[in-house]
Design a protein around this motif. Sequence first.
Motif, PDB file in Angstrom:
ATOM      1  N   SER A 166     -12.293  70.465  41.872  1.00  8.74           N
ATOM      2  CA  SER A 166     -12.176  68.999  41.863  1.00  8.74           C
ATOM      3  C   SER A 166     -11.361  68.492  43.051  1.00  8.74           C
ATOM      4  O   SER A 166     -11.769  67.552  43.730  1.00  8.74           O
ATOM      5  N   SER A 167     -10.228  69.113  43.309  1.00 10.45           N
ATOM      6  CA  SER A 167      -9.367  68.679  44.418  1.00 10.45           C
ATOM      7  C   SER A 167     -10.060  68.883  45.765  1.00 10.45           C
ATOM      8  O   SER A 167     -10.086  67.984  46.606  1.00 10.45           O
TER       9      SER A 167
ATOM     10  N   SER B 174     -13.241  66.563  46.168  1.00 15.57           N
ATOM     11  CA  SER B 174     -12.910  65.190  46.537  1.00 15.57           C
ATOM     12  C   SER B 174     -12.603  65.088  48.035  1.00 15.57           C
ATOM     13  O   SER B 174     -13.086  64.188  48.726  1.00 15.57           O
ATOM     14  N   LYS B 175     -11.819  66.034  48.541  1.00 17.39           N
ATOM     15  CA  LYS B 175     -11.468  66.051  49.965  1.00 17.39           C
ATOM     16  C   LYS B 175     -12.701  66.318  50.825  1.00 17.39           C
ATOM     17  O   LYS B 175     -12.903  65.672  51.869  1.00 17.39           O
TER      18      LYS B 175
ATOM     19  N   GLU C 151     -14.878  63.308  51.096  1.00 11.09           N
ATOM     20  CA  GLU C 151     -14.270  62.353  52.031  1.00 11.09           C
ATOM     21  C   GLU C 151     -14.567  62.755  53.477  1.00 11.09           C
ATOM     22  O   GLU C 151     -14.944  61.926  54.297  1.00 11.09           O
TER      23      GLU C 151
ATOM     24  N   ASP D 166     -20.765  61.214  48.432  1.00 10.90           N
ATOM     25  CA  ASP D 166     -20.279  60.871  47.103  1.00 10.90           C
ATOM     26  C   ASP D 166     -19.652  62.132  46.511  1.00 10.90           C
ATOM     27  O   ASP D 166     -19.927  63.246  46.961  1.00 10.90           O
ATOM     28  N   PHE D 167     -18.836  61.941  45.483  1.00  8.88           N
ATOM     29  CA  PHE D 167     -18.233  63.073  44.784  1.00  8.88           C
ATOM     30  C   PHE D 167     -18.495  62.928  43.301  1.00  8.88           C
ATOM     31  O   PHE D 167     -18.385  61.837  42.745  1.00  8.88           O
TER      32      PHE D 167
ATOM     33  N   ASP E 174     -17.632  65.090  39.612  1.00 12.46           N
ATOM     34  CA  ASP E 174     -17.049  66.172  38.835  1.00 12.46           C
ATOM     35  C   ASP E 174     -17.823  66.184  37.521  1.00 12.46           C
ATOM     36  O   ASP E 174     -17.753  65.224  36.750  1.00 12.46           O
TER      37      ASP E 174
ATOM     38  N   THR F 249     -24.027  64.449  48.027  1.00 13.49           N
ATOM     39  CA  THR F 249     -23.003  64.464  46.991  1.00 13.49           C
ATOM     40  C   THR F 249     -22.349  65.844  46.940  1.00 13.49           C
ATOM     41  O   THR F 249     -23.041  66.857  47.011  1.00 13.49           O
TER      42      THR F 249
ATOM     43  N   SER G 153     -18.688  69.084  41.815  1.00  6.44           N
ATOM     44  CA  SER G 153     -17.755  70.062  41.259  1.00  6.44           C
ATOM     45  C   SER G 153     -18.228  70.366  39.844  1.00  6.44           C
ATOM     46  O   SER G 153     -18.304  69.471  39.008  1.00  6.44           O
TER      47      SER G 153
ATOM     48  N   THR H  16     -11.066  73.283  52.373  1.00  9.94           N
ATOM     49  CA  THR H  16     -12.093  72.333  52.839  1.00  9.94           C
ATOM     50  C   THR H  16     -12.611  72.753  54.207  1.00  9.94           C
ATOM     51  O   THR H  16     -13.822  72.760  54.442  1.00  9.94           O
TER      52      THR H  16
END
Length: 176
Positions: A17-18, A21-22, A25, A30-31, A33, A75, A78, A157
Amino acid sequence: MKEKNIILIGFMGAGKSSVGSKLAEELDFDFMDTDKEIECMMQMDIPSIFRQYGESYFRSAETALLKRLASKQRTVISTGGGAPALEKNWQTLNQLGLVVYLYVTLDTAMQRTGGKNRPLLQQSRSQLESLWQKRQLTYQRAKYTVDTEAKSIEAVTKGILDFIELEGIKFTKNKL
């Protein structure tokens, strides 16, 4: 032409998830979970879903959600730690895009998630070891693996971005 998604798999606490999201970005994607999406759809948290309906019900909801994502593009997804364990989900994930496995040792996973309310953490250490080992066999089927041990979100990342470049996948930034 449909642009690929990036799908992050791995054991709980791997950072899906962390990092997801990064990564979204960085790519201007899009993200999503999938665990959070299921919680939103069912209007209850995952521990409550497990308690009230059981793990098999949750896995069915997870499978249905993954199938509905077929039209998604651009997208970062996660997944829940158990999502790729079902063969039909594994096939769906591979159709959705590039699957990247975020590796974490069991000890680190437990350390990262120890204070969180996770249904599968309510097992004994030997049961967790067995689950971790069994899932490794599935996760290792991913084309790329990024070790998350003692690495920052930014470093993980960057590792995924390196694989994307290696893959020769061109991701274009959205034009405003």
